[in-house]
Design an enzyme around this catalytic site. Structure first.
Site, short mmCIF file in Angstrom:
data_model
loop_
_atom_site.label_atom_id
_atom_site.label_comp_id
_atom_site.label_asym_id
_atom_site.label_seq_id
_atom_site.Cartn_x
_atom_site.Cartn_y
_atom_site.Cartn_z
N GLU A 336 62.07 43.05 -3.19
CA GLU A 336 62.59 43.86 -2.09
C GLU A 336 63.50 44.95 -2.63
O GLU A 336 64.45 44.66 -3.38
CB GLU A 336 63.43 43.01 -1.13
CG GLU A 336 62.65 42.19 -0.14
CD GLU A 336 63.55 41.50 0.88
OE1 GLU A 336 63.01 40.83 1.76
OE2 GLU A 336 64.79 41.62 0.79
N CYS A 337 63.23 46.18 -2.27
CA CYS A 337 64.12 47.31 -2.52
C CYS A 337 64.50 47.43 -3.99
O CYS A 337 63.76 47.98 -4.77
CB CYS A 337 65.34 47.22 -1.61
SG CYS A 337 66.17 48.81 -1.33
N ALA A 338 65.64 46.89 -4.40
CA ALA A 338 66.02 46.93 -5.81
C ALA A 338 64.96 46.29 -6.68
O ALA A 338 64.66 46.76 -7.79
CB ALA A 338 67.36 46.23 -6.02
#
Length: 468
Positions: A336-338
């Site tokens: 997720e994301c990072a």
């Protein structure tokens, strides 16, 4: 069976009024008095719960009626607060501000009603005197189901200023439970997505939390606040518990979960769900560890700030190679994301894991908001058609390589992870994320408690991988 649990919601008329100062200080002051304090945060924010955990010694828990649905708010609250003497819930934005265009959904007011909890309103009194009564009266009377039961006046200039404020509020019927004088801000540095997380500045954050506790202890009536918390009625709901599958795997697969300063964004329930589904969770730090945990069968890379630590992450070439080899083997990887940025070919020109043929970069544009999501195809995390709600919050962008999608879809691969619908002032539909072999990578933050099948599916994929 009803559960009696003393509790307070700390809210404000608007952002910047001092909610985090009061909530974190109150948590720490109660804890210093020998109470077991359960900390909670309304909304999807990951950073404030880190400071709450530092203040209380318990995991900070999020309560988000958009991500998890209103029916799960009280059960998740009771789960997180098990064994506590008192619970303190920090609100989000203004008391009645919710998900854009969706009424009260996900607002502090809605959560307070779902928890049947008294609300303490933190008011920035720096530029008003008698008008404070009109403001408090308006917030207290707007929704009769929201019990605004006390006020804490923040940024009060002098004894005379305090006297004027108290005189004005006398006729309002809402007692003043604390007065915090105008003072230099406690040093809590911010960055492009909010406060700097505790994991990046633990020693300084510990001092800041202690200072907040002293400020609240000296300026607030702790006995009255605790008595108010005890006035909350019992909750009829049962506590949430991670569902245990009817049959779990023989032998527990190891799921490696990224932690440390670069990967601080995660919900406590995720690891609880993984364990309940039959996995052993091993936390590792991509900034320090050069290998994945022994026996890793699956990898979870949550959110955080990899862009801040890009040089260090890039320099850890042995771990980058281990992640790439794990993904190449077909093992399940959820990012997720990072985590998406870490799997990219490069981040701001610095080599990353190279699992995805994308280049990631910082931008000046903030992408922020709640999303309705549907799984476009089958993946290790979700079956096609699975519907979830999520939240985007980033200042980065990813540009696929030659194998990416047609022009105009810069944040989706040839096999996207999600089809998204956004709300608010700029509604729209688009696809987002990347599904490739065992990899599911996306910018979207989701709360697995809303759809526990994703944890079971992920652990099941780990077991299948171990068996082949």
């Amino acid at each position: 069976m009803s559960t009696a649990l003393p509790r307070l919601v700390v809210a404000a008329p608007a952002s910047g009024s001092g909610k985090t100062t009061v909530a974190t200080g109150l948590m720490a002051a109660f804890a210093a008095a020998g109470l077991e304090v359960s900390p909670h945060k309304v909304g999807p924010d990951y950073i404030d719960p880190g400071y709450h955990a530092l203040a209380t010694g318990r995991p900070g828990r999020n309560l988000d009626a958009y991500l998890c649905g209103p029916d799960l708010v009280a059960p998740l609250f009771l789960h997180g607060a098990a064994g506590a003497d008192v619970a303190v819930v920090e609100g989000v934005m203004g008391l009645y501000d919710g998900a854009a265009g969706l009424g009260e959904l996900s607002s502090t007011a809605q959560v307070a009603k779902l928890l049947r909890a008294p609300v303490v309103l933190v008011v920035d009194a720096s530029s008003q005197s008698r008008s404070v009564a009109a403001l408090v009266h308006g917030f207290a009377s707007w929704d009769p189901q929201v019990r605004v039961a006390g006020v804490i006046l923040n940024k009060v200039a002098s004894d005379r200023h305090e006297e004027l404020l108290r005189e004005a509020l006398d006729a309002c019927g809402v007692p003043v439970l604390g007065v915090l004088r105008r003072a230099p801000l406690v040093h809590t540095p911010s960055r492009h997505l909010g406060l700097v997380p505790v994991a990046e500045r633990r020693a300084e954050a510990t001092g800041a939390v202690a200072e907040l506790a002293e400020r609240v202890r000296s300026g607030c009536d702790l006995k009255a606040l605790l008595a108010l918390a005890h006035s909350a009625p019992p909750l009829p709901q049962e506590p949430w518990a991670p569902p245990v599958p009817a049959s779990r795997p023989h032998g527990r697969p190891v799921v490696a979960v990224a932690g440390g300063a670069a990967f601080t964004f995660s919900y406590a329930e995720h690891t609880e769900l993984l364990r309940a589904a039959g996995a052993d969770v091993a936390v590792f730090d991509p900034l320090r560890d050069t290998t994945l945990p022994p026996g890793t069968a699956g990898l979870v890379l949550g959110g955080g700030f990899p862009e801040v630590y890009a040089p260090e992450l890039s320099a850890n070439e042995p771990l980058r190679r281990a992640v790439a080899e794990l993904a190449a083997s077909g093992a399940p990887v959820a990012a997720e994301c990072a985590g998406l940025l870490y799997l990219a070919r490069e981040l701001d020109g610095m080599p990353m894991c190279g699992v995805l043929d994308v280049a990631a970069r910082m931008t000046d544009r903030l992408t922020l908001g709640y999303r309705e999501a549907v799984a476009v195809g089958d993946s290790v995390l979700a079956a096609a058609g699975t519907r979830m709600r999520g939240h985007e919050f980033h200042r980065t962008a990813v540009d696929p390589g030659a194998g990416g999608p047609r022009a105009g879809k810069p944040e989706a691969g040839a096999a996207p992870a999600w089809g998204l619908t956004s709300h608010g002032s700029r509604p729209g539909r688009r696809v987002e994320g990347f599904v490739r072999n065992g990899v599911h990578a996306s910018y979207l933050h989701v709360h697995w408690a809303a759809e526990p099948s994703v944890a079971r599916r992920f652990v099941g994929s780990c077991v299948e991988g171990c068996a082949t």
